[in-house]
Design a protein around this motif. Structure first.
Motif, mmCIF file in Angstrom:
data_model
loop_
_atom_site.group_PDB
_atom_site.id
_atom_site.type_symbol
_atom_site.label_atom_id
_atom_site.label_comp_id
_atom_site.label_asym_id
_atom_site.label_seq_id
_atom_site.Cartn_x
_atom_site.Cartn_y
_atom_site.Cartn_z
ATOM 1 N N GLN A 1 4.304 6.450 2.213
ATOM 2 C CA GLN A 1 4.700 4.997 2.438
ATOM 3 C C GLN A 1 3.635 4.219 3.186
ATOM 4 O O GLN A 1 3.088 4.884 4.111
ATOM 5 C CB GLN A 1 5.995 4.772 2.863
ATOM 6 N N PRO A 2 3.098 3.190 2.868
ATOM 7 C CA PRO A 2 2.018 2.470 3.507
ATOM 8 C C PRO A 2 2.592 2.047 5.078
ATOM 9 O O PRO A 2 3.854 1.941 4.958
ATOM 10 C CB PRO A 2 1.670 1.299 2.676
ATOM 11 N N ASP B 1 3.226 5.514 -3.347
ATOM 12 C CA ASP B 1 4.121 4.554 -2.290
ATOM 13 C C ASP B 1 5.216 5.449 -2.034
ATOM 14 O O ASP B 1 5.662 5.164 -0.843
ATOM 15 C CB ASP B 1 4.133 3.244 -2.711
ATOM 16 N N GLU C 1 -8.300 4.061 -6.373
ATOM 17 C CA GLU C 1 -7.072 3.240 -6.849
ATOM 18 C C GLU C 1 -6.624 4.004 -8.127
ATOM 19 O O GLU C 1 -5.587 4.021 -8.437
ATOM 20 C CB GLU C 1 -7.748 1.886 -7.110
ATOM 21 N N TYR D 1 2.871 -0.666 6.542
ATOM 22 C CA TYR D 1 3.716 -2.092 6.734
ATOM 23 C C TYR D 1 4.198 -2.328 5.453
ATOM 24 O O TYR D 1 4.249 -3.539 4.982
ATOM 25 C CB TYR D 1 2.866 -3.144 7.290
ATOM 26 N N GLY D 2 4.557 -1.522 4.545
ATOM 27 C CA GLY D 2 4.732 -1.565 3.012
ATOM 28 C C GLY D 2 3.887 -2.153 2.040
ATOM 29 O O GLY D 2 2.489 -1.615 2.372
ATOM 30 N N ASP D 3 4.071 -3.006 1.249
ATOM 31 C CA ASP D 3 3.401 -3.366 0.200
ATOM 32 C C ASP D 3 2.357 -4.603 0.578
ATOM 33 O O ASP D 3 2.674 -5.485 1.248
ATOM 34 C CB ASP D 3 4.088 -3.984 -0.929
ATOM 35 N N TYR D 4 1.140 -4.072 0.745
ATOM 36 C CA TYR D 4 -0.055 -4.989 1.301
ATOM 37 C C TYR D 4 -0.501 -6.170 0.287
ATOM 38 O O TYR D 4 -1.341 -6.872 0.451
ATOM 39 C CB TYR D 4 -1.283 -4.130 1.600
ATOM 40 N N ASN D 5 0.085 -5.929 -0.965
ATOM 41 C CA ASN D 5 -0.344 -6.929 -2.037
ATOM 42 C C ASN D 5 0.384 -7.937 -2.427
ATOM 43 O O ASN D 5 0.255 -8.636 -3.362
ATOM 44 C CB ASN D 5 -0.550 -5.927 -3.417
ATOM 45 N N GLY E 1 -6.058 7.627 4.048
ATOM 46 C CA GLY E 1 -4.847 6.920 3.808
ATOM 47 C C GLY E 1 -3.745 7.609 3.058
ATOM 48 O O GLY E 1 -2.583 7.295 2.574
#
Length: 449
Positions: free
Chosen positions: A441-442, A437, A420, A444-448, A46
């Protein structure tokens, strides 16, 4: 089998045996990964993919790996090591060539769990860094890496393993060609010759390294190693991709010829580099020059199945031939050829006198059925779940995905926590103070949310 050795290979009834076990498994030699960093590789998931690294010619080395490594504590590295041991055994690897710190801990765990390991305590004269995201600079140690070198020599000296009776064998790992002084490397060669141990160094692994070495010495990394007497049959080049004549360097010369003439081997890690758009040009081309090309797992995923498959497919694509990168050649690179470089005629093969380092492959699974040619099935189609058992030194150390002596479920929970914590502190180690981030960058953005 008798004890930890194969004593006979043949048809049923050819010899008397105290015990007979019938199986429909394909029995194959365990894989030998010639390039691993088990103390840190699991946390690379990741953070190493799909990122714009144009300024550093697609390598993770300059901006990604330093903050990752700096964030890991000794306890974190121990978690990674245990996870990595399990990952290798679950994917059919029975021998690894490990480079990094904490060698005594790694040796203890490999011996306890049952993974054959060549271990080199890493050392170097300095390290690279970027302070601006544009250039690569170097920070040099006052003692030229002497303290770490002495620690590495001590470890190698305690694990020479001439009689092959132990699972752990030492070797020397001057980390990278561009971070080691000539004096440090000359000392390495002297100790290697005295102890009779192997050397592995990262070289020709990035364009930034290639450029730096030609700037310093007017020689390519391979030419420079050759000029100071480091290329020989005890030396293994980790990666060896950025060489003269390749499309990356556009630089005349004959690096591959120098490697071949010296009897030096190359440890190729195809999956790790392919995801950054980099490949050996080519596996077959190196071999046709007489260079022994071996395979490793390097970072993540630590699977020799990935390494063999990608080595084959990449070679076919680059050579534009379906009969390039043959299954037999990549399988041999992962077994018997690796053993030959390790100077072990008792590894990487199934014959009388060989160590019983074996993998037992299911023949009734979705991925292995139907099986006409076992080697092609393993190289092109098999998955980790197809390995029913892994045997090292005559002992079953993994069965049905469970590695004896490890609490893998707990280790994976600890690995998630380790990652983490690394992500949350990324800005403390990034040259620009970016959060993880912001830097990576993830999808699809923020997964949380």
């Amino acid at each position: 089998m008798t004890g930890n050795e194969v004593t006979h290979v043949g048809r049923p009834g050819e010899i008397q045996s105290d015990r007979v076990v019938e199986t429909n498994n394909i029995i194959a030699p365990g894989f030998i990964s010639m390039h691993t960093h088990m103390h840190e590789s699991p946390v690379d998931k990741g953070i190493a993919e799909d990122i714009d690294k144009r300024q550093f010619w697609s390598t993770n080395l300059i901006e990604i790996l330093p903050p990752r490594s700096e964030a890991l504590t000794r306890n974190d590295r121990e978690v990674c090591t245990r996870v990595s041991i399990a990952e290798h055994l679950r994917t059919g690897t029975t021998t690894v060539m490990q480079m990094g710190p904490d060698s005594d801990y790694t040796a203890k765990e490999c011996d306890r769990v049952g993974l054959r390991a060549y271990i080199g305590e890493s050392y170097r004269s300095g390290s690279w860094y970027t302070s601006n995201g544009k250039t690569v600079d170097y920070s040099w140690l006052d003692d030229d890496g002497q303290e770490d070198f002495e620690r590495a020599v001590d470890f190698a000296s305690r694990h020479v393993n001439t009689d092959r009776s132990r699972l752990v064998t030492g070797f020397l790992n001057p980390s990278q060609v561009d971070t080691c002084s000539e004096d440090l490397l000359r000392q390495t060669e002297l100790v290697s010759a005295k102890l009779g141990v192997l050397i592995q160094i990262h070289a020709a692994q990035s364009y930034s390294e290639f450029y730096e070495m030609t700037r310093r010495h007017g020689k390519t990394p391979i030419e420079w190693l050759n000029s100071i007497g480091l290329l020989n049959d005890r030396m293994i080049i980790g990666h060896g991709l950025f060489v003269t004549g390749s499309s990356w360097t556009n630089f005349p010369g004959d690096d591959v010829g120098l490697i071949s003439a010296a009897g030096t081997s190359v440890a190729y890690n195809p999956w790790v580099f392919a995801r950054n758009g980099i490949a050996m040009e080519t596996f077959d081309a190196y071999r046709s020059r007489g260079t022994r090309v071996l395979l490793g797992t390097d970072t993540t995923t630590q699977s020799m199945l990935h390494s063999m498959r990608w080595a084959s497919i990449i070679t076919k694509v680059l050579e534009k031939r379906s009969d390039a990168g043959l299954a037999a050649d990549v399988f041999n690179a992962a077994t018997v050829e690796a053993a030959n470089t390790l100077r072990r005629d008792d590894l990487g093969r199934i014959e009388a006198g060989a160590k019983a380092d074996l993998t037992f492959w299911r023949t009734d699974s979705h991925f292995m059925t139907p099986t006409r040619d076992p080697i092609r099935s393993i190289v092109y189609y098999a998955e980790a779940e197809d390995i029913e058992a892994t045997m090292v030194d005559g002992k079953i150390v993994m069965r049905d995905g469970e590695v004896k002596g490890l609490d893998t479920a707990q280790d994976l929970r600890d690995l998630q926590k380790t990652a983490e914590e690394m992500w949350s502190g990324w800005q403390n180690h990034d040259w620009a103070g970016r959060t993880i981030d912001q830097h990576i960058q993830p999808v699809y953005g923020d997964y949380n949310m």
